[in-house]
Write an enzyme that holds these catalytic residues in place. Structure first.
Site, PDB file in Angstrom:
ATOM      1  N   GLY A 175       0.826  -1.197   0.000  1.00 24.44           N
ATOM      2  CA  GLY A 175       0.000   0.000   0.000  1.00 24.44           C
ATOM      3  C   GLY A 175       0.859   1.246   0.000  1.00 24.44           C
ATOM      4  O   GLY A 175       2.053   1.204   0.324  1.00 24.44           O
ATOM      5  N   CYS A 176       0.251   2.354  -0.371  1.00 22.07           N
ATOM      6  CA  CYS A 176       1.004   3.607  -0.457  1.00 22.07           C
ATOM      7  C   CYS A 176       1.504   4.050   0.910  1.00 22.07           C
ATOM      8  O   CYS A 176       2.703   4.310   1.097  1.00 22.07           O
ATOM      9  CB  CYS A 176       0.147   4.694  -1.111  1.00 22.07           C
ATOM     10  SG  CYS A 176      -1.495   4.899  -0.390  1.00 22.07           S
TER      11      CYS A 176
END
Lengths: 345, 345, 345, 345
Positions: free
Chosen positions: A148-149
């Site tokens: 995920g970012c």
């Protein structure tokens, strides 16, 4: 090598198209969308005129795996779990950008995503692609789960301190701020221009699905880590994430010593740049690039460290890291197709 | 009552002019600047055409005190310490918006501001104007030291938890974000539009001069409070501050109980709005107004509280709170001239 | 081929560094600044860490021409006129991004720039690099005068209509809007973040120095063109120019016919994209790229055409077009180093 | 006097609530929405906490007219035509902010709005509320049609030149730019934050429904006016409109003479401020206020005038002008409730 992008109408998908179109070793073969069939990509994205002549196609796993070597899955969480297994045929390798394959424990997925988890076989097969810290496993992966970012920014920032056992495993605070592209292209009042412009908001307090992803990796590095506090805010900018992180030092350590630890940890990593001591990165300084820039310091008044990491959420936080991982999976240079500088200003 | 504004060309000064021009009990009598003499205010601020006919005048304390009842000092830190005593004549009351009179300990001022402190007599005379928590002292003040923008947001957010002894006095983390107007009208590359737009930066890490101001007040409330971690970031917006604050609970407490504590603490304060449980404020929701909005929650996984407070840095963080204090000093309604709603969107 | 950038600390210079660092045929050999000597470029631009190890050097024409094949001059107007002749030695070719060599008539330069013009010999030698309309001359140029940002957008938008003699030569209106990076890195209140954010301004009404540049080229195409009205506005964005242009049709013509004229005119030009009839470009759709996108229509109620063109002012409006011209001057592919897509969103 | 707002969840409605809550002569009695019933207004707008305790109610014309003296209709075009007649009972006066009653010719409405027009009786009854130029009729109106945002800015800017017969009636160009709040609160990709931020777009080229409204009024002033060219662009800001207008002078006239004409025309109008010659307004300089600021000049090279007008689209372009008109209709001071300064910065 022929590459396909599934979920090409989202911001992650469009960034993959940008990167793959200029990649020296991959060629963009086809693009897919769950909601389109034989529609020119320019209909959704006029800026692609003359540079992406491909039409959006209906997703047909049989056809895709028979034609493509690499498949990038940029579909929403909940869709990858079913699609991934069907794409692992004919030696096709899959890079999944969704959250579906990141949490090894399906109960965690169910609790935080509130959706049905992927089957255990698929979960076990998936390699977590935080490239700098899992490079060998990535190289031999057929199914790659792209981080995920927020976890990318947070984990790259925390890794040397956690692995070096210099910070207290309890009481880690991660205050994260993200540009609005992280919320995707789906319409919502929260990211309606007139509501978000000149504004700044906190959201999903203590409830963000990236919390278990961060903790899972921290625990792999140090099983004594206790639950973290992780807050997410929306910045009135398009791209960029900053995580500002706080932790108590376990032992006395100067800022210079901590800085040296970080410089050594990332000495061989092209995409992680530890800033000179006393300097902290702004998010614009990595915009459009795959860099993660890190600044750190120690406060002698409080014996606490402050760690700041920034990424472009669509690059190192999504499409860029996906390409970085795919490069390793296919034996290409890790930086292939990713040498674009930050666009500044 | 006749009011004067000294330092009228800065953003704090211009906001005072806006508020005083529509105040029911004060009339704006004259405006002063250290660098101008007999220059129309519209030369610096064309938006004042037809609504502020006053010229900017040279600062003459004799004249000011002989003509005005209230003087608002919106000059930079370092200038107030010398000016304030000269203005305390002829029953004139002074409201100082600078940082010069906030720290009771002159050594703290010297250390954090790196300037010569005010004399002790003046420091002792100055009443710290965090209105909601010092109302009685404010009412009888002749010299008012208006709190800093960040301390206002942080302290209003922390007060009930600290005073209620519900959070651990060590390990308080304050992650603050401010709009760019807080940096003033002085030119600098950091706030050059092309550098700040679509950007987000951290600055003065562990070195911000508002740290001792926050700690001084926390220690007055609870002498066991240990040094806080306080970080400041620049948001690409004009107005607004959010402080996101983290602390460990000392005892088990539900979010509902904590929320009730906050609602009771601010039940009689018009300008502090505790949001319903589960709701957190965005900075735009107080823009242009004197409100401080607060959201709080408890994370049962970590036994930690998250407290979020937002203000308009030029209003409750500067000119608005200054008027609020002046209202009390002169016996007016606390809300006089401050009933403007947030401008939304 | 070895390339040097003079004026490397400005936004045009830093964009040249970005492009040259990834160029297949040029290598960035050295960077110069009038105000620095042996200072790392990262001191001004931290985002260059690890990717531009070059120090900023003092400008020494002798040394530069003995070492470099191509020199990009990104200095302010007024400095190029003297520097250019000194750099035309040892077969070095010069690409000048300033306004000094654009106006063939030195009186025009003096009137609009209010500076001393370049000598006539240098002016005559300089080839005006509006690439798409002057390609052959560019190929054989040793001294290239790169067009202004506004003239590039305006002239590419007007060219087919003027050359096709379809619009009235009198009464051409050019309403131009530019992002703030066009104003450069020099500090000024006009582009101070808090003043420009959420704002929109008109400036230099009827006085912009790009007016004679636009008219000079229009007159070359059609000597009957009368003075144009050209207005410039500042947008609260970093990059991008839109020119919205209005002219009376000389004869009856449908939108479809006009559109066909445009499509044919630019059929072979990679960097000019005529949008489908009914579609108009937004500035973000070319951000970070060398494209100029054009939308056109005819209003049957008024018999007037509306022509809209957008560019990235730092790319097609400055550094991008400079590289495009240099490519032709050195016999490289016109698109070499310029195939980066727009960064969207 | 008791006032009601119908359509209270849109941006025009919420601005009316802001203004009416601080109005000296109107009291906000009730708020209505087509889609809500007994829902607190804070559910849609949390910033209203403690300051607007009213619930949103179902629209019941009988009840409204029996209880209220003034009704502000801030519903979308297409809804007012039916609602207005039902509200004109019991001496209730109606101020309609929609486009339904602006065009006197129902065929024009049908053509440009593509909806069923109001009946002729209602259309004839409605007074067009461009206050400065229709003050007497407004004073005696029971049904007021509030002008569109763009027409307000354009017409106030053109009025003195048209009425003074100084500009050519053919060839008037209006290049208009608006902040995004003008597009309302309805979700759309065009104003999705990540698409609109750092962007600038043109839309509805030659097709905007405000074209016939502008022409209708110009023709009332001068029947020789021919169709205008009117272009609309979206600015990445929340509030504000600028119209930049171009026209040919009919006779020779200096800028000074033109400026004097404008100053005289608006000498008695509090809300229209003609800027000193040589100065042009930015949109932020009227933000949050009811002012329309105008700058003008003459270009001697082209014998053309440039007229620039700015307004806050939600104030003078909607709610502010509606209150201004209502003040006149009820015999209050024209400026009552509208003396708030621009919020700057």
């Amino acid at each position: 090598m022929k590459a396909a992008v599934i979920g090409a109408t989202g911001y992650g998908g469009i960034e993959l198209i940008r990167l793959l179109s200029n990649h020296p070793d991959f060629s963009l073969h086809s693009v897919y969308s769950s909601s389109k069939d034989q529609v020119p990509a320019t209909e959704d994205y006029p800026h692609l005129k003359d540079i992406c002549p491909l039409p959006l196609m209906k997703i047909d796993p049989e056809e895709i795996t028979s034609e493509c070597d690499a498949v990038f899955l940029a579909v929403p969480s909940g869709a990858s779990s079913a699609l991934s297994p069907k794409l692992l045929k004919n030696n096709t390798k899959v890079i999944d950008l969704s959250g579906d394959l990141r949490l090894k424990n399906p109960e965690h997925y169910e609790k935080w995503y509130k959706k049905t988890p992927a089957d255990l076989h698929t979960l076990n097969q998936a390699v977590y692609g935080l490239t700098e810290w899992n490079r060998e496993a990535v190289k031999s992966a057929n199914l790659l789960s792209n981080p995920g970012c927020y976890p990318t920014a947070a984990l790259l920032g925390l890794a040397p301190a956690i692995q070096g056992e210099v910070i207290d495993e309890s009481g880690i605070i991660i205050d994260a701020k993200s540009g609005v592209s992280g919320a995707g292209r789906g319409l919502s009042l929260a990211v309606h221009f007139a509501e978000m412009n000149d504004n700044f908001k906190i959201y999903k307090v203590n409830q963000h699905q990236h919390i278990p992803e961060i903790e899972q990796q921290l625990l792999l590095w140090d099983h004594k880590v206790s639950p973290v506090t992780f807050s997410t805010h929306l910045l009135p900018i398009t791209r960029g994430i900053m995580t500002t992180m706080y932790a108590q030092l376990k032992k006395t350590m100067t800022a210079t010593e901590l800085h040296q630890l970080y410089e050594e940890a990332y000495a061989d990593d092209f995409f992680v740049r530890v800033r000179p001591l006393g300097e902290f990165p702004g998010v614009k300084e990595v915009a459009g690039s795959n860099f993660c820039d890190i600044g750190i310091t120690v406060d002698e008044r409080t014996n606490r460290v402050t760690i700041v990491s920034v990424i472009d959420n669509l690059m190192k936080g999504a499409a860029g890291q996906a390409i970085q991982n795919a490069n390793l999976m296919f034996g290409f240079e890790e930086t292939a197709g990713l040498k674009g500088f930050p666009i500044y200003p």
